[in-house]
Design a protein around this motif. Structure first.
Motif, PDB file in Angstrom:
ATOM      1  N   VAL A 189     -30.038 109.653 -28.452  1.00 28.06           N
ATOM      2  CA  VAL A 189     -30.659 109.120 -28.022  1.00 28.06           C
ATOM      3  C   VAL A 189     -31.822 108.876 -28.126  1.00 28.06           C
ATOM      4  N   GLU A 190     -32.521 109.576 -28.905  1.00 29.08           N
ATOM      5  CA  GLU A 190     -33.928 109.085 -29.871  1.00 29.08           C
ATOM      6  C   GLU A 190     -33.766 107.754 -30.147  1.00 29.08           C
ATOM      7  N   GLU A 191     -32.365 107.378 -31.390  1.00 26.84           N
ATOM      8  CA  GLU A 191     -32.562 106.559 -32.045  1.00 26.84           C
ATOM      9  C   GLU A 191     -31.676 104.989 -31.054  1.00 26.84           C
ATOM     10  N   LEU A 192     -31.394 105.227 -30.161  1.00 22.31           N
ATOM     11  CA  LEU A 192     -30.765 104.541 -29.285  1.00 22.31           C
ATOM     12  C   LEU A 192     -32.103 104.086 -28.654  1.00 22.31           C
ATOM     13  N   THR A 193     -33.205 104.619 -28.285  1.00 28.67           N
ATOM     14  CA  THR A 193     -34.118 104.469 -26.926  1.00 28.67           C
ATOM     15  C   THR A 193     -35.096 104.259 -28.307  1.00 28.67           C
ATOM     16  N   LEU A 194     -34.677 103.850 -29.484  1.00 30.75           N
ATOM     17  CA  LEU A 194     -36.110 103.301 -30.387  1.00 30.75           C
ATOM     18  C   LEU A 194     -35.204 101.389 -30.823  1.00 30.75           C
ATOM     19  N   ILE A 195     -33.525 101.404 -30.559  1.00 37.89           N
ATOM     20  CA  ILE A 195     -32.940 100.649 -31.191  1.00 37.89           C
ATOM     21  C   ILE A 195     -33.538  99.797 -29.727  1.00 37.89           C
ATOM     22  N   ARG A 196     -33.097 100.365 -28.377  1.00 38.82           N
ATOM     23  CA  ARG A 196     -33.627  99.604 -27.404  1.00 38.82           C
ATOM     24  C   ARG A 196     -35.009  98.958 -27.260  1.00 38.82           C
ATOM     25  N   GLU A 197     -35.949  99.633 -27.905  1.00 41.45           N
ATOM     26  CA  GLU A 197     -37.509  99.639 -27.734  1.00 41.45           C
ATOM     27  C   GLU A 197     -37.001  98.004 -28.967  1.00 41.45           C
ATOM     28  N   ARG A 198     -36.833  98.749 -29.831  1.00 45.67           N
ATOM     29  CA  ARG A 198     -37.006  97.592 -30.713  1.00 45.67           C
ATOM     30  C   ARG A 198     -36.211  96.197 -30.708  1.00 45.67           C
ATOM     31  N   ASN A 199     -35.176  96.135 -29.750  1.00 44.57           N
ATOM     32  CA  ASN A 199     -34.654  95.062 -29.061  1.00 44.57           C
ATOM     33  C   ASN A 199     -35.542  94.199 -28.147  1.00 44.57           C
ATOM     34  N   ARG A 200     -35.627  95.370 -27.093  1.00 39.89           N
ATOM     35  CA  ARG A 200     -37.092  94.242 -26.391  1.00 39.89           C
ATOM     36  C   ARG A 200     -38.632  94.088 -27.182  1.00 39.89           C
ATOM     37  N   ILE A 201     -39.197  94.378 -28.005  1.00 38.90           N
ATOM     38  CA  ILE A 201     -40.254  94.130 -28.332  1.00 38.90           C
ATOM     39  C   ILE A 201     -39.911  92.209 -29.279  1.00 38.90           C
ATOM     40  N   SER A 202     -38.073  92.395 -29.811  1.00 36.08           N
ATOM     41  CA  SER A 202     -38.425  91.338 -30.334  1.00 36.08           C
ATOM     42  C   SER A 202     -37.969  90.181 -29.567  1.00 36.08           C
ATOM     43  N   ASP A 294     -49.981 119.054 -21.730  1.00 29.65           N
ATOM     44  CA  ASP A 294     -49.231 118.565 -22.623  1.00 29.65           C
ATOM     45  C   ASP A 294     -47.648 117.406 -22.651  1.00 29.65           C
ATOM     46  N   VAL A 295     -48.828 116.440 -23.086  1.00 25.03           N
ATOM     47  CA  VAL A 295     -47.268 115.067 -24.463  1.00 25.03           C
ATOM     48  C   VAL A 295     -46.669 116.078 -24.537  1.00 25.03           C
ATOM     49  N   MET A 296     -46.064 116.780 -25.467  1.00 26.22           N
ATOM     50  CA  MET A 296     -44.815 117.351 -25.784  1.00 26.22           C
ATOM     51  C   MET A 296     -43.908 117.420 -24.370  1.00 26.22           C
ATOM     52  N   ALA A 297     -44.457 117.577 -22.982  1.00 23.18           N
ATOM     53  CA  ALA A 297     -43.089 117.889 -22.102  1.00 23.18           C
ATOM     54  C   ALA A 297     -42.629 116.193 -21.749  1.00 23.18           C
ATOM     55  N   ILE A 298     -43.023 115.252 -22.180  1.00 15.45           N
ATOM     56  CA  ILE A 298     -43.269 113.747 -22.008  1.00 15.45           C
ATOM     57  C   ILE A 298     -41.860 112.970 -22.542  1.00 15.45           C
ATOM     58  N   PRO A 299     -40.989 112.901 -21.693  1.00 15.22           N
ATOM     59  CA  PRO A 299     -39.803 112.398 -22.525  1.00 15.22           C
ATOM     60  C   PRO A 299     -39.670 111.267 -23.787  1.00 15.22           C
ATOM     61  N   ILE A 300     -39.727 111.035 -25.315  1.00 14.95           N
ATOM     62  CA  ILE A 300     -39.741 110.380 -26.071  1.00 14.95           C
ATOM     63  C   ILE A 300     -39.942 108.400 -24.534  1.00 14.95           C
ATOM     64  N   SER A 301     -38.335 108.556 -24.281  1.00 19.78           N
ATOM     65  CA  SER A 301     -37.980 106.915 -23.564  1.00 19.78           C
ATOM     66  C   SER A 301     -39.497 106.474 -22.806  1.00 19.78           C
ATOM     67  N   VAL A 302     -39.904 107.758 -22.403  1.00 21.50           N
ATOM     68  CA  VAL A 302     -41.196 107.191 -21.316  1.00 21.50           C
ATOM     69  C   VAL A 302     -42.604 107.184 -22.567  1.00 21.50           C
ATOM     70  N   GLN A 303     -42.357 107.826 -23.314  1.00 24.67           N
ATOM     71  CA  GLN A 303     -43.653 107.856 -24.400  1.00 24.67           C
ATOM     72  C   GLN A 303     -43.312 106.127 -24.941  1.00 24.67           C
TER      73      GLN A 303
END
Length: 398
Positions: A189-202, A294-303
């Motif tokens: 999920v983290e990798e897919l989220t990062l890929i989505r974010e990378r595509n969005r930034i692109s 607590d910042v750790m409560a924020i999901p990675i996609s929301v971060q």
């Protein structure tokens, strides 16, 4: 069939007591000698039969046969009360093998009947009766019944513990496997989220920088045409092109740095602090960052989306508002995460959301959150809230 210490000891006691019966008489008759042999042989065969069928429903039959053999010693050796000791050994076996109340009551009643008949027969044959001896031997039988029950419970408790330990081991193995699988899914999920974010930034680089580069080319062509006829206007266009080139270069640098940070994941707070430090070095923007909860409560996609919201907000603050200072406040509770970015730049009476503000709103809306934009003479304020437990969207209505 398994011979344990207790079963071997039981067999030895039955055999020894049977032999003691034979040796207790100075001149045993042939009938007495033959019955001792029958008794010992019967006890041995019956013992192994009992071990073999102990888990079947008809295991009481060997115990009943023991009672018959013991009763026979009363008729062949009426002068001895050793039969009560033999009953004691059988009592241990009985209470060790079963907890069926009906079987226990049946054997108990049978024992008292045999005991009463034996005492009557012994008194009739020998003319003597020892109450104390019978009471002592009966107390021994009761004691052996208690011992048999305690051993029974001990064995069953150990078996239950072994079963529960096996189940616990299986549960631990299953939990370990589930944990590893969950960790694997989390990484995916983290990798897919990062890929989505990378595509969005692109895509953002293509939309924003591409738009500026197109405008830059147009302005360069206009400046080229005006270079001879209107040199002053041509200089203005070239200056505009320079500004566009600087803005595009700055956005490319920030986007590339964001992509690099995603390739080397850091904590959310560290990422925001690094981004604010980079803006301070590149633009001179003085910023403050406050975190509550607590910042750790924020999901990675929301971060990731909150990071882009902060990045877009401070970019707008410098580019459009010429802001010098900016404050970022992040508040996290059990049900919601809220963020506000306020700058001291030039405000405006009306807000016309452009590409950047619309993109911020879309990011937050994907998570069921909402955004608020406020502009005053004191600066520009961006507020965003994302629910962590409940997500709600509303389409239409007043």
């Amino acid at each position: 069939m398994k011979l344990t210490f207790l079963s071997i000891l039981r067999l030895v006691m039955l055999t020894m007591i049977s032999y003691i019966y034979y040796s207790s008489v100075e001149a045993p008759t042939n009938a007495q000698m033959i019955y001792v042999i029958i008794g010992i042989t019967g006890f041995i065969l019956n013992h192994f039969l009992l071990l073999y069928i102990r888990k079947h429903t008809y295991y009481p039959l060997p115990l009943a046969f023991d009672f018959i053999l013991i009763t026979g010693f009363v008729f062949f050796y009426p002068a001895s009360s050793l039969y009560l000791i033999l009953f004691g050994v059988s009592t241990v076996t009985l209470f060790l093998f079963t907890e069926n109340r009906r079987i226990l009551w049946a054997f108990s009643i049978a024992f008292f009947i045999i005991w009463a008949g034996s005492m009557y027969y012994i008194y009739k044959v020998t003319g003597t009766f020892s109450l104390m001896e019978n009471l002592i031997n009966f107390s021994l039988i009761v004691f052996e019944a208690v011992v048999g029950r305690l051993i029974y419970r001990l064995f069953h408790a150990r078996a239950k513990i072994e079963t529960q330990y096996g189940e616990l081991q299986e549960t631990h193995t299953a939990l370990t496997s589930a944990h590893e699988q969950l960790h694997h899914y989390s990484k995916q999920v983290e990798e897919l989220t990062l890929i989505r974010e990378r595509n969005r930034i692109s895509g953002e680089i293509h939309d924003t920088v591409g738009h500026k580069m197109t405008a830059l080319l147009v302005q360069l062509q206009v400046a080229k045409e005006l270079m001879e006829s209107r040199p002053d206007m041509s200089k203005q266009k070239i200056q505009l092109c320079e500004d566009l080139a600087r803005e595009s270069l700055q956005e490319i640098r920030l986007s590339v740095r964001t992509l690099k940070d995603h390739d080397q994941p850091k904590s959310f707070v560290t990422t925001i602090r690094k981004m604010l430090e980079d803006y301070q070095k590149m633009t001179g923007l003085v910023s403050g960052f406050t975190v509550k909860g607590d910042v750790m409560a924020i999901p990675i996609s929301v971060q990731l989306d909150l990071t882009r919201v902060i990045q877009e907000s401070i970019t707008n603050a410098v580019r459009h508002g010429q802001a010098k200072e900016c404050s970022v406040i992040l508040e996290v509770s059990e049900s919601i995460v809220e963020i506000s970015i306020k700058d001291d730049g030039k405000g405006s009476g009306e807000i016309h959301p452009g590409f950047g503000l619309k993109h911020m709103r879309d990011r937050i809306h994907e998570h069921g959150g909402n955004t608020v934009f406020e502009s005053t003479k004191e600066g520009f304020l961006v507020k965003a809230a994302v629910p962590l437990i409940e997500m709600k969207w509303q389409m239409g209505g007043s």
